[in-house]
Design a protein around this motif. Structure first.
Motif, PDB file in Angstrom:
ATOM      1  N   ASP A  88       0.830  -1.217   0.000  1.00 43.51           N
ATOM      2  CA  ASP A  88       0.000   0.000   0.000  1.00 43.51           C
ATOM      3  C   ASP A  88       0.858   1.259   0.000  1.00 43.51           C
ATOM      4  O   ASP A  88       0.484   2.267  -0.585  1.00 43.51           O
ATOM      5  N   GLU A  89       2.001   1.215   0.675  1.00 46.27           N
ATOM      6  CA  GLU A  89       2.890   2.373   0.811  1.00 46.27           C
ATOM      7  C   GLU A  89       3.880   2.507  -0.345  1.00 46.27           C
ATOM      8  O   GLU A  89       4.586   3.506  -0.444  1.00 46.27           O
ATOM      9  N   GLY A  90       3.969   1.464  -1.174  1.00 45.57           N
ATOM     10  CA  GLY A  90       4.952   1.481  -2.248  1.00 45.57           C
ATOM     11  C   GLY A  90       6.380   1.366  -1.736  1.00 45.57           C
ATOM     12  O   GLY A  90       7.312   1.873  -2.348  1.00 45.57           O
ATOM     13  N   VAL A  91       6.558   0.669  -0.619  1.00 45.83           N
ATOM     14  CA  VAL A  91       7.867   0.490   0.000  1.00 45.83           C
ATOM     15  C   VAL A  91       8.401  -0.891  -0.365  1.00 45.83           C
ATOM     16  O   VAL A  91       7.694  -1.888  -0.235  1.00 45.83           O
ATOM     17  N   ARG A  92       9.646  -0.911  -0.812  1.00 44.35           N
ATOM     18  CA  ARG A  92      10.298  -2.188  -1.091  1.00 44.35           C
ATOM     19  C   ARG A  92      10.815  -2.740   0.235  1.00 44.35           C
ATOM     20  O   ARG A  92      11.817  -2.244   0.772  1.00 44.35           O
ATOM     21  N   ALA A  93      10.128  -3.712   0.770  1.00 44.97           N
ATOM     22  CA  ALA A  93      10.469  -4.260   2.081  1.00 44.97           C
ATOM     23  C   ALA A  93      10.675  -5.762   1.985  1.00 44.97           C
ATOM     24  O   ALA A  93       9.909  -6.461   1.316  1.00 44.97           O
ATOM     25  N   ARG A  94      11.686  -6.222   2.670  1.00 41.36           N
ATOM     26  CA  ARG A  94      11.952  -7.655   2.784  1.00 41.36           C
ATOM     27  C   ARG A  94      11.714  -8.027   4.245  1.00 41.36           C
ATOM     28  O   ARG A  94      12.382  -7.517   5.141  1.00 41.36           O
ATOM     29  N   VAL A  95      10.747  -8.899   4.452  1.00 37.83           N
ATOM     30  CA  VAL A  95      10.353  -9.280   5.805  1.00 37.83           C
ATOM     31  C   VAL A  95      11.131 -10.532   6.205  1.00 37.83           C
ATOM     32  O   VAL A  95      11.155 -11.518   5.461  1.00 37.83           O
ATOM     33  N   ILE A  96      11.752 -10.454   7.385  1.00 40.41           N
ATOM     34  CA  ILE A  96      12.569 -11.558   7.882  1.00 40.41           C
ATOM     35  C   ILE A  96      12.284 -11.795   9.358  1.00 40.41           C
ATOM     36  O   ILE A  96      11.825 -10.899  10.057  1.00 40.41           O
ATOM     37  N   PRO A  97      12.556 -13.006   9.846  1.00 38.74           N
ATOM     38  CA  PRO A  97      12.501 -13.223  11.288  1.00 38.74           C
ATOM     39  C   PRO A  97      13.669 -12.496  11.940  1.00 38.74           C
ATOM     40  O   PRO A  97      14.751 -12.393  11.353  1.00 38.74           O
ATOM     41  N   PHE A  98      13.461 -11.998  13.128  1.00 36.89           N
ATOM     42  CA  PHE A  98      14.541 -11.334  13.870  1.00 36.89           C
ATOM     43  C   PHE A  98      14.406 -11.711  15.344  1.00 36.89           C
ATOM     44  O   PHE A  98      13.640 -11.101  16.085  1.00 36.89           O
ATOM     45  N   PRO A  99      15.138 -12.736  15.780  1.00 37.50           N
ATOM     46  CA  PRO A  99      15.056 -13.175  17.180  1.00 37.50           C
ATOM     47  C   PRO A  99      15.773 -12.190  18.100  1.00 37.50           C
ATOM     48  O   PRO A  99      16.912 -12.396  18.503  1.00 37.50           O
ATOM     49  N   VAL A 100      15.090 -11.107  18.419  1.00 39.07           N
ATOM     50  CA  VAL A 100      15.680  -9.987  19.150  1.00 39.07           C
ATOM     51  C   VAL A 100      16.274 -10.399  20.495  1.00 39.07           C
ATOM     52  O   VAL A 100      17.216  -9.793  20.976  1.00 39.07           O
ATOM     53  N   ASN A 101      15.746 -11.460  21.080  1.00 39.13           N
ATOM     54  CA  ASN A 101      16.229 -11.922  22.380  1.00 39.13           C
ATOM     55  C   ASN A 101      17.487 -12.784  22.286  1.00 39.13           C
ATOM     56  O   ASN A 101      18.024 -13.187  23.309  1.00 39.13           O
ATOM     57  N   GLU A 102      17.927 -13.068  21.061  1.00 40.99           N
ATOM     58  CA  GLU A 102      19.065 -13.959  20.877  1.00 40.99           C
ATOM     59  C   GLU A 102      20.086 -13.341  19.922  1.00 40.99           C
ATOM     60  O   GLU A 102      20.200 -13.753  18.764  1.00 40.99           O
ATOM     61  N   PRO A 103      20.846 -12.363  20.389  1.00 40.42           N
ATOM     62  CA  PRO A 103      21.826 -11.695  19.527  1.00 40.42           C
ATOM     63  C   PRO A 103      22.803 -12.646  18.839  1.00 40.42           C
ATOM     64  O   PRO A 103      23.276 -12.363  17.744  1.00 40.42           O
ATOM     65  N   GLU A 104      23.073 -13.777  19.467  1.00 39.19           N
ATOM     66  CA  GLU A 104      23.999 -14.739  18.868  1.00 39.19           C
ATOM     67  C   GLU A 104      23.470 -15.331  17.560  1.00 39.19           C
ATOM     68  O   GLU A 104      24.225 -15.891  16.775  1.00 39.19           O
ATOM     69  N   LEU A 105      22.173 -15.182  17.293  1.00 41.15           N
ATOM     70  CA  LEU A 105      21.569 -15.703  16.058  1.00 41.15           C
ATOM     71  C   LEU A 105      21.408 -14.637  14.967  1.00 41.15           C
ATOM     72  O   LEU A 105      21.064 -14.960  13.837  1.00 41.15           O
TER      73      LEU A 105
END
Length: 173
Positions: A71-88
């Motif tokens: 809807d916004e015309g934004v080129r976005a790539r959606v990914i998982p981001f395990p914010v609680n696990e910086p090592e990943l």
């Protein structure tokens, strides 16, 4: 890159997305808490790990973000981001990605410290702004039969209405 739980993606997240998209050609959107079995308690945000704070699945949130980006015309790539696990993070986030943050709480400060410690360039958007809406506000309106649709972008409302559960009968999964 922007990131959040997006439970659900609301108008505050839309401003976050717009602010970052205006500063880059390609935007990564990281969905935090992608796996409910791996959610951890965070002292700086004591409610974020609770099941009632995480009612939407990863795929439901991905569909919300894709709808908004289209809807916004934004080129976005959606990914998982395990914010609680910086090592990943290196397994999910491409090298050299700039992290965009909005700081509204102690949790924002925790994320800022973790991202900088991991070596990311961090750009704080809207420094000093007050948080106007939260996912908890939207979830409460959904549970109470209130006007939740005015709190989310139209694409998110379309996705939520398409789910196999009605917003007025909203119940955490």
């Amino acid at each position: 890159m922007v990131h959040g739980r997006f439970q659900p993606f609301h108008n505050g997240h839309l401003e976050y997305l717009r602010g970052a998209a205006a500063r880059c050609d390609e935007l990564f959107v990281g969905i935090t808490n992608p796996d409910p079995r791996r959610i951890k308690e965070e002292p700086s945000d004591p409610l974020r790990h609770l099941p009632e704070s995480n009612p939407f699945t990863y795929v439901e949130r991905l569909l919300m973000i894709q709808a908004v980006a289209a809807d916004e015309g934004v080129r976005a790539r959606v990914i998982p981001f395990p914010v609680n696990e910086p090592e990943l993070w290196s397994a999910y986030v491409p090298d050299g990605v700039t992290q965009f943050l909005r700081l509204f709480s102690d949790w924002g400060g925790t994320k800022l410290e973790r991202l900088r410690a991991a070596g990311y360039e961090v750009v704080v958007l809207d420094e000093g702004a007050e948080k106007e809406i939260s996912g908890a506000d939207v979830r409460a309106a959904m549970r109470d039969g209130g006007d939740w649709e005015s709190l989310v972008p139209p694409g998110v409302a379309r996705v939520i209405r398409s789910l196999d559960r009605l917003p007025g009968a909203f119940a955490p999964r």
